[in-house]
Design a protein around this motif. Structure first.
Motif, short mmCIF file in Angstrom:
data_model
loop_
_atom_site.label_atom_id
_atom_site.label_comp_id
_atom_site.label_asym_id
_atom_site.label_seq_id
_atom_site.Cartn_x
_atom_site.Cartn_y
_atom_site.Cartn_z
N LEU A 129 0.90 -1.37 0.04
CA LEU A 129 0.02 -0.06 0.01
C LEU A 129 0.81 1.36 -0.03
CD1 LEU A 129 -2.94 -0.95 2.44
CD2 LEU A 129 -2.78 -0.83 0.08
N ALA A 130 2.01 1.04 -0.04
CA ALA A 130 3.05 2.18 0.01
C ALA A 130 3.13 2.98 -1.17
CB ALA A 130 4.38 1.78 0.52
N ALA A 131 3.04 4.32 -1.08
CA ALA A 131 2.88 5.13 -2.21
C ALA A 131 4.18 4.93 -3.25
CB ALA A 131 2.84 6.51 -2.11
N LYS A 132 4.02 4.79 -4.68
CA LYS A 132 5.09 4.61 -5.62
C LYS A 132 5.97 6.00 -5.78
CE LYS A 132 3.79 0.42 -6.39
NZ LYS A 132 2.54 0.56 -5.34
N PRO A 133 7.35 6.03 -6.15
CA PRO A 133 7.93 7.26 -6.26
C PRO A 133 7.21 8.27 -6.99
CG PRO A 133 9.27 5.28 -6.60
CD PRO A 133 8.08 4.79 -6.36
N ASP A 134 6.50 7.98 -7.89
CA ASP A 134 5.93 9.12 -8.90
C ASP A 134 4.92 9.93 -7.98
OD1 ASP A 134 3.93 7.23 -8.54
OD2 ASP A 134 3.46 7.25 -10.88
N TYR A 135 4.26 9.45 -6.92
CA TYR A 135 3.58 10.10 -6.02
C TYR A 135 4.49 11.35 -5.55
CZ TYR A 135 1.14 11.37 -1.53
OH TYR A 135 0.74 11.90 -0.52
N TYR A 136 5.31 11.01 -4.87
CA TYR A 136 6.24 11.61 -4.15
C TYR A 136 6.76 13.01 -5.27
CZ TYR A 136 6.28 8.54 -0.30
OH TYR A 136 5.64 7.58 0.56
#
Length: 608
Positions: free
Chosen positions: A114-121
């Motif tokens: 469920l952790a956000a992917k790098p593109d989210y950050y």
């Protein structure tokens, strides 16, 4: 440590060495179950309180935050571990909480599923976050959290080192334009109100958003009400206001509650009320809850509502800066504008001028939806193009489909084709392209969307929400809606297109208020860029997106039909014959009314 990381650290208490979990408690977060997610985390913390495994990790505490903007991914949960980057979890459900707690809080390893992917950050970091600066980072119900990140320091600087004239000059020099859609220069409005004669002067927040696609003011008021309040206080000082009103919708229950909490906390700390910060300047504000009407966001209608009257627009001049609420000079800006004022006075006009084109400096919050990977609220430099928003910030159209249409400005906005993706998102560029900023919503659709269907929704909404005071809006929108219905249901005629064009142009120039003027943008831009789609509906009687049910044509697949007769009985017009004794059913489209009853009744998928 970056400024953003420092803000997070101060707000979350990482400096104390404890792990902190924060849950997004915005309206969308709570709608997705944020309260239950929060309670489940707190339950696990309580159960492990004093245990060796949690004590070795430095302990853990809970907190709530406001809207960060990625509403399509709620419930959002952040886990802050001292000395490590923040980890954001997306679409968290109560059932996921034990695993996140076990893996990350106790085990020190993020729960990757469920952790956000790098593109989210990356998309978050690339944004020009000004009004949304504190969203997702601080507790919106805590004045102490706001003060920790520098809150009210700008107000102190302004009131102790600058004259009202100097404040107005700085805002005028910044080129700030009202972010409610009209784009009027804020400094000019302030100057006119300050110089208007009158023993009382009102300053107001327009927190009413009737556009169904927009919610930036609501989220800003929910996410950091103190930033709005600080900007409002700076404006009140600059124009010499004596009274203040925060106008918002009564159905914005979370925003209303947090605004009232912020007002009470500000009074207790001396930021609001008599002799603010020890000066001779005094003012107080209250929250006015308006009715849930689209017209309530129009400035003169809003002021009529405050006066206890029906929210009818008034012809201008005189403008509200000369004669506004209760007949006194009044300055009205929306919540996003006030939140931006705080940052301009903190960082200076030159900083704000470094963003955006010369005619529209700065940035703007957009509400984004459609067939996109990322949707929600994002804040962009006004040099950003429509194509950059869709492809660089929102991850492009889903499932590798092609973009068909971009709807900009909500129900009072217009449609742009893929050829216009290089259009900048400043006020003038959008108007030149055939759209408007409006309340800054942007929806991108693939070929599954029908422009006529989208237009019918916009016109239908505007028709139902018109105040009815002026004939062009009251009668004209109904006539336009009827023509669009005819086109979508197979009764359209080619001469309708010229009639629609003419009526829309007439309404655009004769309506009493700005809402009426822009209500027809969807039709005008649709005819400009998607005329062939209108013609295909009329001439070929086909909706390629299969959204206009009135153009459906039903056929029986003879190879699939088992002649059971199940489709005959529910048909209300006798359009279906056959279907018995091994004779396939037949549909007479002259009698068919497209009720879909035969399709639902067939258990063999023989009707298409």
């Amino acid at each position: 440590m970056t400024v953003a990381e420092a803000t997070e650290s101060q707000a979350t208490g990482q400096e104390k060495g404890t792990i902190k979990i924060t849950v997004c408690m915005s309206l969308s977060g709570q709608a997705e179950g944020a309260k239950d997610v929060y309670a489940e985390f707190q339950k696990l913390i309580d159960e492990h309180q004093g245990s060796a495994e949690l004590s070795e990790r430095g302990g853990c505490e809970m907190g709530q935050v406001g809207c960060r903007g990625y509403c399509s991914r709620d419930v959002l949960v952040d886990v802050y571990v001292p000395g490590q980057p923040r980890v954001t979890y997306e679409r968290v459900k109560v059932a996921n909480v034990p695993q996140i707690f076990k893996d990350h809080v106790l085990g020190g390893k993020p729960f990757a599923k469920l952790a956000a992917k790098p593109d989210y950050y990356e998309t978050l970091e690339k944004q020009a976050r000004v009004a949304l600066k504190n969203g997702g980072n601080i507790d919106p119900e805590s004045i102490d959290d706001y003060i920790k990140v520098g809150g009210y320091e700008t107000l102190k600087k302004v009131m102790t080192t600058m004259t009202p004239e100097q404040v107005r000059k700085e805002i005028r020099r910044s080129g700030l334009r009202g972010k409610g859609g009209g784009g009027f220069f804020t400094g000019d409005k302030w100057e006119k109100t300050a110089n208007a004669p009158g023993e009382r002067k009102y300053i107001m927040v327009n927190g009413d958003e009737g556009n169904p696609a927009s919610y930036m003011d609501r989220s800003i008021m929910e996410g950091c009400p103190h930033q709005v309040l600080e900007g409002l206080l700076i404006g009140a000082y600059a124009i010499g206001a004596t009274d203040g009103i925060i106008y918002t919708r009564s159905d914005y229950s979370i925003a209303v509650r947090r605004l009232n909490m912020a007002l009470e906390a500000a009074r207790e700390r001396g930021f609001l009320g008599k002799n603010i910060l020890g000066t001779d300047f005094s003012i107080d504000f209250y929250v006015h809850e308006g009715m849930e009407a689209f017209i309530g966001g129009e400035s003169t209608a809003l002021m009529s509502s405050v006066e206890g009257k029906r929210p009818f627009p008034k012809a201008q001049p005189p403008h509200s800066s000369e004669k506004g609420v209760f007949g006194y000079p009044t300055n009205l800006n929306n919540a996003e504008t006030w939140a931006t004022v705080t940052e301009i006075m903190k960082q200076g006009a030159d900083w704000y001028l470094s963003m955006g084109p010369e005619n529209s400096p700065g940035c703007k919050v957009w509400a984004i939806a459609g067939n996109l990977k990322y949707a929600g609220l994002m804040e962009f430099d006004m040099n950003t193009t429509v194509g950059e928003i869709i492809n660089d910030y929102c991850g492009g159209i889903l499932k590798k489909k092609d973009l068909k249409v971009v709807h900009i400005g909500g129900v009072t906005g217009g449609f742009l084709p893929p050829e216009k993706l290089d259009t900048k998102t400043d006020y003038e560029s959008l108007i030149e392209a055939g759209a408007i900023m409006g309340q800054a919503s942007l929806s991108a659709y693939d070929n599954s969307a029908c422009v006529i269907d989208l237009t019918r929704f916009s016109i239908g909404f505007n028709e139902s929400e018109t105040c009815g005071k002026c004939t062009p809006c009251r009668i004209g929108l109904t006539l336009i809606k009827n023509m669009l219905d005819d086109i979508a249901e197979g009764r359209g005629k080619m001469e309708y297109l010229d009639k629609l064009q003419g009526m829309c142009e007439e309404i655009n120039v004769t309506s009493l208020c700005g809402l009426g003027e822009t209500a027809v943008k969807s039709v005008l831009s649709g005819l400009r860029y998607f005329r062939k789609e209108y013609e295909r509906h009329i001439v070929d009687q086909v909706c390629d997106a299969a959204m206009c049910t009135g153009l459906y044509r039903y056929v029986v697949k003879e190879d699939e039909c088992v002649a059971c007769g199940a489709c005959i009985k529910p048909c209300p017009t006798g359009a279906i014959t056959g279907g018995t004794k091994k004779v396939s059913a037949h549909i007479d489209m002259d009698l068919c009314i497209n009720c879909n009853a035969c399709y639902q009744a067939c258990n063999f998928l023989a009707i298409a």
